[in-house]
Enzyme design. Structure first.
Site, PDB file in Angstrom:
ATOM      1  N   LEU A   1       0.846  -1.084  -0.179  1.00 28.62           N
ATOM      2  CA  LEU A   1      -0.120  -0.054   0.128  1.00 28.62           C
ATOM      3  C   LEU A   1       0.752   1.239  -0.088  1.00 28.62           C
ATOM      4  O   LEU A   1       0.750   2.063   0.874  1.00 28.62           O
ATOM      5  CB  LEU A   1      -0.935   0.109   0.984  1.00 28.62           C
ATOM      6  CG  LEU A   1      -2.324   0.875   1.065  1.00 28.62           C
ATOM      7  CD1 LEU A   1      -3.020   0.062  -0.106  1.00 28.62           C
ATOM      8  CD2 LEU A   1      -2.984   1.091   2.446  1.00 28.62           C
TER       9      LEU A   1
ATOM     10  N   SER B   1       1.088  -5.242   4.080  1.00 22.09           N
ATOM     11  CA  SER B   1       2.459  -4.419   3.771  1.00 22.09           C
ATOM     12  C   SER B   1       3.273  -4.837   4.886  1.00 22.09           C
ATOM     13  O   SER B   1       2.383  -5.303   5.950  1.00 22.09           O
ATOM     14  CB  SER B   1       2.225  -2.909   3.801  1.00 22.09           C
ATOM     15  OG  SER B   1       1.607  -2.553   4.956  1.00 22.09           O
ATOM     16  N   ARG B   2       4.646  -4.673   5.044  1.00 16.50           N
ATOM     17  CA  ARG B   2       5.345  -5.317   6.176  1.00 16.50           C
ATOM     18  C   ARG B   2       4.654  -4.461   7.542  1.00 16.50           C
ATOM     19  O   ARG B   2       4.721  -5.435   8.548  1.00 16.50           O
ATOM     20  CB  ARG B   2       6.982  -4.604   6.062  1.00 16.50           C
ATOM     21  CG  ARG B   2       7.662  -5.682   5.604  1.00 16.50           C
ATOM     22  CD  ARG B   2       9.113  -5.626   5.414  1.00 16.50           C
ATOM     23  NE  ARG B   2       9.209  -4.423   4.645  1.00 16.50           N
ATOM     24  CZ  ARG B   2       9.962  -4.610   3.471  1.00 16.50           C
ATOM     25  NH1 ARG B   2      10.605  -5.376   2.926  1.00 16.50           N
ATOM     26  NH2 ARG B   2      10.182  -3.404   2.562  1.00 16.50           N
TER      27      ARG B   2
ATOM     28  N   ARG C   1       2.411   4.489  -2.735  1.00 15.00           N
ATOM     29  CA  ARG C   1       1.387   5.488  -3.326  1.00 15.00           C
ATOM     30  C   ARG C   1       0.332   4.959  -4.257  1.00 15.00           C
ATOM     31  O   ARG C   1      -0.729   5.556  -4.381  1.00 15.00           O
ATOM     32  CB  ARG C   1       2.576   6.477  -4.091  1.00 15.00           C
ATOM     33  CG  ARG C   1       3.434   7.477  -3.385  1.00 15.00           C
ATOM     34  CD  ARG C   1       4.289   7.989  -4.412  1.00 15.00           C
ATOM     35  NE  ARG C   1       5.218   8.817  -3.653  1.00 15.00           N
ATOM     36  CZ  ARG C   1       6.517   8.188  -3.367  1.00 15.00           C
ATOM     37  NH1 ARG C   1       6.796   7.093  -3.561  1.00 15.00           N
ATOM     38  NH2 ARG C   1       7.152   9.050  -2.989  1.00 15.00           N
ATOM     39  N   ILE C   2       1.113   4.124  -5.130  1.00 16.18           N
ATOM     40  CA  ILE C   2       0.310   3.616  -6.088  1.00 16.18           C
ATOM     41  C   ILE C   2      -0.972   2.558  -5.509  1.00 16.18           C
ATOM     42  O   ILE C   2      -2.155   2.565  -6.018  1.00 16.18           O
ATOM     43  CB  ILE C   2       1.230   2.889  -7.042  1.00 16.18           C
ATOM     44  CG1 ILE C   2       1.868   3.566  -7.865  1.00 16.18           C
ATOM     45  CG2 ILE C   2       0.182   1.995  -8.242  1.00 16.18           C
ATOM     46  CD1 ILE C   2       2.938   3.035  -8.920  1.00 16.18           C
TER      47      ILE C   2
ATOM     48  N   GLU D   1      10.303  -9.376 -19.673  1.00 16.95           N
ATOM     49  CA  GLU D   1       9.879  -8.667 -20.703  1.00 16.95           C
ATOM     50  C   GLU D   1      10.635  -8.511 -21.657  1.00 16.95           C
ATOM     51  O   GLU D   1      11.915  -8.367 -21.940  1.00 16.95           O
ATOM     52  CB  GLU D   1       9.543  -7.301 -20.411  1.00 16.95           C
ATOM     53  CG  GLU D   1       8.404  -7.643 -19.272  1.00 16.95           C
ATOM     54  CD  GLU D   1       8.008  -6.228 -18.565  1.00 16.95           C
ATOM     55  OE1 GLU D   1       8.822  -5.220 -18.971  1.00 16.95           O
ATOM     56  OE2 GLU D   1       7.330  -6.322 -17.354  1.00 16.95           O
TER      57      GLU D   1
ATOM     58  N   HIS E   1       3.470  -3.820 -20.480  1.00 13.25           N
ATOM     59  CA  HIS E   1       3.929  -2.793 -19.679  1.00 13.25           C
ATOM     60  C   HIS E   1       3.634  -1.220 -19.916  1.00 13.25           C
ATOM     61  O   HIS E   1       4.543  -0.399 -20.522  1.00 13.25           O
ATOM     62  CB  HIS E   1       5.454  -2.896 -19.408  1.00 13.25           C
ATOM     63  CG  HIS E   1       6.020  -2.553 -18.314  1.00 13.25           C
ATOM     64  ND1 HIS E   1       7.243  -2.942 -17.731  1.00 13.25           N
ATOM     65  CD2 HIS E   1       5.957  -1.483 -17.642  1.00 13.25           C
ATOM     66  CE1 HIS E   1       7.599  -2.613 -16.513  1.00 13.25           C
ATOM     67  NE2 HIS E   1       6.571  -1.242 -16.439  1.00 13.25           N
TER      68      HIS E   1
ATOM     69  N   ASP F   1       0.296  -6.612 -16.587  1.00 10.46           N
ATOM     70  CA  ASP F   1       0.857  -5.469 -17.240  1.00 10.46           C
ATOM     71  C   ASP F   1       2.485  -5.709 -17.297  1.00 10.46           C
ATOM     72  O   ASP F   1       3.273  -5.131 -18.039  1.00 10.46           O
ATOM     73  CB  ASP F   1       0.727  -4.186 -16.519  1.00 10.46           C
ATOM     74  CG  ASP F   1       1.242  -3.016 -17.608  1.00 10.46           C
ATOM     75  OD1 ASP F   1       1.062  -3.009 -18.784  1.00 10.46           O
ATOM     76  OD2 ASP F   1       1.727  -2.011 -17.017  1.00 10.46           O
TER      77      ASP F   1
ATOM     78  N   ARG G   1       5.771  -5.604 -10.840  1.00 10.67           N
ATOM     79  CA  ARG G   1       6.881  -6.169 -11.471  1.00 10.67           C
ATOM     80  C   ARG G   1       6.405  -7.514 -11.725  1.00 10.67           C
ATOM     81  O   ARG G   1       6.038  -8.546 -10.828  1.00 10.67           O
ATOM     82  CB  ARG G   1       8.077  -5.858 -10.603  1.00 10.67           C
ATOM     83  CG  ARG G   1       8.882  -4.666 -10.702  1.00 10.67           C
ATOM     84  CD  ARG G   1       9.307  -4.132 -11.993  1.00 10.67           C
ATOM     85  NE  ARG G   1      10.108  -2.965 -12.173  1.00 10.67           N
ATOM     86  CZ  ARG G   1       9.618  -1.731 -12.396  1.00 10.67           C
ATOM     87  NH1 ARG G   1       8.114  -1.720 -12.922  1.00 10.67           N
ATOM     88  NH2 ARG G   1      10.039  -0.925 -12.561  1.00 10.67           N
TER      89      ARG G   1
HETATM   90  C1  8YV Z   1       7.908   2.235 -17.093  1.00 10.76           C
HETATM   91  C2  8YV Z   1       7.942   1.519 -15.042  1.00 10.76           C
HETATM   92  O1  8YV Z   1       7.518   1.392 -18.034  1.00 10.76           O
HETATM   93  O2  8YV Z   1       8.088   3.611 -13.581  1.00 10.76           O
HETATM   94  C3  8YV Z   1       8.440   2.489 -13.623  1.00 10.76           C
HETATM   95  O3  8YV Z   1       8.730   1.824 -12.929  1.00 10.76           O
HETATM   96  O4  8YV Z   1       8.073   0.339 -14.809  1.00 10.76           O
HETATM   97  C4  8YV Z   1       7.321   2.080 -15.850  1.00 10.76           C
HETATM   98  O5  8YV Z   1       6.733   3.442 -15.543  1.00 10.76           O
HETATM   99  C5  8YV Z   1       9.463   2.406 -17.116  1.00 10.76           C
HETATM  100  O6  8YV Z   1       9.778   3.470 -16.186  1.00 10.76           O
HETATM  101  C6  8YV Z   1      10.170   2.359 -18.538  1.00 10.76           C
HETATM  102  O7  8YV Z   1      11.453   2.263 -18.094  1.00 10.76           O
END
Ligand code: 8YV
Length: 333
Positions: free
Chosen positions: A167, A189-190, A169-170, A276, A294, A271, A247
């Protein structure tokens, strides 16, 4: 022609201004242009013999600009004895060993906040897509299936239990959006996050057990590798959905591919992937998986803001000797 970034700079008469800026990976075209115009910039990835260049000119480099995807390897850090700043285009920086950088007196920055909204928008979009099967329904119409039979019923989103893994910012921005759907929100979260009313759950397995959809927003890196394990996926269960905008490394991808193929989870919207742009065949073949390349931060507005912030970090370093948005553990300006 790309839209110019707004940050402008003077690169002379300053602590870092006399040195070279090394661009270590492909970047947003407008950022690449600004770097070349405003600094003595070398694009390492475009050189035919980067090792030879580093041998001959490595000691001229004071700052590296790189993407979250590529970071700065230990070998590159070692080849740049005067390096003092690593500027990441992106919020993630797990591809750079920050502890190692700090030990060498190198500050590290990223581009937080400016991408939060777009990543959260996409996470919610992906969640709706996989649960309501929007992409699958689109394929159904295009494939002529509609003429034969109605599209199978999907799963309701509103009112469901959503678990957020990480939890930050995103994660908080995802939760704020999902409040509008009347969802019951819990998170793992931890340590419990202060100032939120969502329920804290101590482990990823328990969170998965208690939700209908698990949204992964935790940072990547060694600490979170494989956090969404086979056990967590089984806890999510055959009615459960996984969304990953963090990730690929956070999810045990072979275990996920098996869980999807065997129907042990209901579906996944991804995503990000472990390697990748390679996507496991089992995922490509499944109609219950939404696959995205992504793109969570990939809007014109957000990418321009990320480029601008990366450039402002570099400018601040070149003129003041410190970065503007250092990652945790590096000194603030
Ligand atoms: C971008 C991301 O694809 O901000 C990040 O950590 O994974 C994405 O916003 C990336 O920064 C592009 O390198």
């Amino acid at each position: 022609m790309s839209t110019p970034l707004t940050a402008t700079t003077s690169a002379t008469g300053t602590p870092g201004g006399r040195g070279t800026v090394l661009q270590a990976s492909p970047l947003l075209p407008a950022l690449e242009e600004a770097l070349s115009e405003q600094y003595r910039t070398v694009r390492l990835h475009e050189l035919t013999d980067p090792d030879a260049h580093l041998r001959d000119h490595g000691d001229e480099v004071v700052a590296v600009v790189t993407s979250a995807r590529f970071g700065v390897s230990d070998a590159l850090m070692d080849a740049l004895p005067r390096l003092r700043a690593i500027v990441h285009f992106g919020v993630g920086y797990e591809t750079t060993d920050v502890v190692r950088a700090r030990a060498r007196g190198i500050d590290v920055s990223n581009t937080p906040d400016v991408l939060t909204d777009c990543v959260a928008d996409l996470a919610v979009g992906a969640l709706i897509d996989v649960m309501r099967r929007l992409s699958a329904a689109d394929r159904y119409v295009r494939g002529g299936g509609w003429a034969g039979a109605p599209f199978p019923l999907a799963s309701r989103v509103s009112g469901k239990r959503v678990g957020i893994l990480g939890l930050g910012r995103i994660g908080r921005a995802v939760a704020a959006r999902l409040e509008g759907f009347g969802t019951d929100i819990a998170y793992c979260s931890r340590v419990p996050v202060t100032g939120v009313t969502y329920r804290h759950v101590p482990t990823a397995r328990e969170l998965a057990e208690q939700c209908d959809a698990l949204v992964v927003t935790v940072a990547g890196g060694a600490d979170t590798r494989g956090l969404v394990s086979a056990e967590v996926l089984d806890a999510l269960g055959p009615q459960g959905y996984l969304v990953n905008v963090a990730r690929g490394s956070v999810v045990d991808e072979p275990a996920l591919a098996r869980a999807v193929t065997e129907g042990r989870i209901a579906g996944a919207a991804l995503d990000v992937f472990a390697d990748e742009p390679h996507v496991p065949r089992e995922l490509l073949e499944s109609d219950r998986v939404v696959l995205l390349p992504h793109i969570a931060s990939a809007t014109r507005e957000t990418r321009a803001a990320m480029g601008d912030l990366a450039l402002r970090n570099l400018r601040h370093f070149m003129t003041e000797g410190v970065l503007l948005t250092p990652v945790p553990g590096t000194p603030a300006p």
